[in-house]
Write a protein that holds these residues in place. Structure first.
Motif, short mmCIF file in Angstrom:
data_model
loop_
_atom_site.label_atom_id
_atom_site.label_comp_id
_atom_site.label_asym_id
_atom_site.label_seq_id
_atom_site.Cartn_x
_atom_site.Cartn_y
_atom_site.Cartn_z
N ASP A 189 122.81 34.06 -95.64
CA ASP A 189 122.57 32.80 -94.94
C ASP A 189 122.10 33.15 -93.54
N ALA A 190 120.82 32.91 -93.24
CA ALA A 190 120.25 33.37 -91.98
C ALA A 190 120.99 32.82 -90.77
N TRP A 191 121.46 31.56 -90.87
CA TRP A 191 122.19 31.00 -89.73
C TRP A 191 123.51 31.72 -89.51
N ALA A 192 124.19 32.06 -90.59
CA ALA A 192 125.45 32.78 -90.47
C ALA A 192 125.24 34.17 -89.87
N VAL A 193 124.07 34.75 -90.11
CA VAL A 193 123.78 36.08 -89.57
C VAL A 193 123.45 36.01 -88.09
N SER B 95 112.08 13.80 -87.20
CA SER B 95 112.57 13.55 -88.56
C SER B 95 114.04 13.19 -88.50
N ASP B 96 114.60 12.75 -89.63
CA ASP B 96 116.04 12.52 -89.68
C ASP B 96 116.81 13.82 -89.89
N HIS B 97 116.10 14.91 -90.18
CA HIS B 97 116.69 16.24 -90.26
C HIS B 97 116.21 17.07 -89.08
N PHE B 98 117.06 17.96 -88.60
CA PHE B 98 116.60 19.06 -87.78
C PHE B 98 116.13 20.17 -88.72
N GLY B 99 115.19 20.95 -88.28
CA GLY B 99 114.74 22.09 -89.06
C GLY B 99 115.41 23.37 -88.61
N VAL B 100 115.06 24.45 -89.29
CA VAL B 100 115.57 25.78 -88.95
C VAL B 100 114.38 26.72 -88.86
N VAL B 101 114.35 27.54 -87.81
CA VAL B 101 113.30 28.56 -87.65
C VAL B 101 113.98 29.92 -87.57
N VAL B 102 113.52 30.84 -88.40
CA VAL B 102 114.16 32.15 -88.55
C VAL B 102 113.09 33.23 -88.44
N ASP B 103 113.36 34.25 -87.64
CA ASP B 103 112.50 35.42 -87.55
C ASP B 103 113.15 36.57 -88.30
N VAL B 104 112.37 37.22 -89.17
CA VAL B 104 112.89 38.33 -89.96
C VAL B 104 111.97 39.53 -89.84
#
Length: 288
Positions: A192-196, A264-273
């Motif tokens: 889970d990228a957010w958990a990392v 939007s009604d959601h926030f998004g997630v941006v991940v760099d790998v």
């Protein structure tokens, strides 16, 4: 090794302020992602929202409607899944995950093969799941189907999954995907990228977003509702023993008003790998 930026965002079709699509497009141009998972994208004879979202971004996009021979019920109103990538991709499968336990989910799950320069190919999955609060049994079934989809098409480079999974990290479907619980005698493991690499709770569907307030009041009917339900997941060592995909950062996106309008009604997630093939050690002894 290569660096990739991954974004997931539920665009909330065309509900609400008509400026929202242009604002999401503006932010995508600023973020310059390599892989984008989009949910609730409208596509019908009157409007092709994906074209508007990707205008000027340089991204190649495929809506689920282009990968299916039929249209699920409600898709003309609530939209469907879409994949966008910096380099041309090939959609290899599209899953309609409706069932008797989830009849009102028109958002299908797309799997696309994407080239990574100098490294090979990866499988990018744009995922959606049942939205109703009581539908965790359906989400469990859909999580199992997602891992089967990955197993059918995964490449040497780690699979990347982005999407609106409609479940918090402690839900059984997410616990299964992140290796903390078995389902039906089966187990899996994705990072889970957010958990990392994320900082803070990472809520993506929240009363702090006025665009979500009306729907939260309609289906939750409780104050102070905040959940993290949008994810970027990374395939792990057991499925990709000769490659790596290291999460370097994870942040919220589309989480502030632009020109006074919430995107939007959601926030998004941006991940760099950082992604690449692992070079095995040379078994030969060093030259004397």
């Amino acid at each position: 090794m290569g660096m990739l930026r991954v974004v997931t965002i539920n665009v909330q079709n065309t509900e609400g302020d008509p400026r929202r699509t242009e604002l999401i497009n503006r932010e995508l141009r600023r973020l310059e992602p390599d892989l984008v998972a989009l949910q609730e994208v409208l596509d019908n004879p009157q409007r092709h929202q994906l074209d508007e979202l990707l205008d000027g971004t340089g991204l190649h996009g495929t809506h689920q409607s282009a990968a299916m021979s039929y249209a699920p019920p409600w898709v003309e109103r609530y939209g469907g899944g879409a994949v966008a990538t910096r380099r041309p991709h090939q959609v290899v499968e599209c899953l309609d995950l409706r069932g008797s336990d989830a009849t009102d989910v028109p958002w299908c799950t797309l799997a696309a093969v994407v080239p990574v320069p100098d490294e090979g190919e990866l499988l990018f999955i744009v995922a959606s799941s049942s939205w109703r609060l009581e539908a965790e049994a359906a989400r469990e079934r859909q999580a199992l189907a997602l891992t089967d989809l990955d197993a059918r098409h995964r490449r040497t480079l780690p699979t990347i999954v982005g999407g609106d999974l409609n479940a918090e990290p402690d839900a059984s479907s997410i616990r299964y995907l992140t290796g903390r619980q078995a389902l039906g005698g089966r187990s899996a493991y994705y990072h889970d990228a957010w958990a990392v690499a994320g900082d803070g709770p990472g809520w993506t569907w929240s009363v702090d977003n006025p665009a979500a307030g009306e729907v939260i009041d309609q289906i939750v009917r409780q104050p102070n509702h905040r959940r993290r339900i949008d994810y970027v997941l990374i395939g792990s060592w057991h499925a990709h023993p000769t490659a790596h995909c290291r999460v370097r950062s994870a942040e919220l996106a589309f989480d502030k008003p632009m020109d006074g309008v919430w995107p939007s009604d959601h926030f998004g997630v941006v991940v760099d790998v950082e992604i690449g093939i692992i070079t095995p050690p040379d078994p030969r002894p060093p030259a004397s």
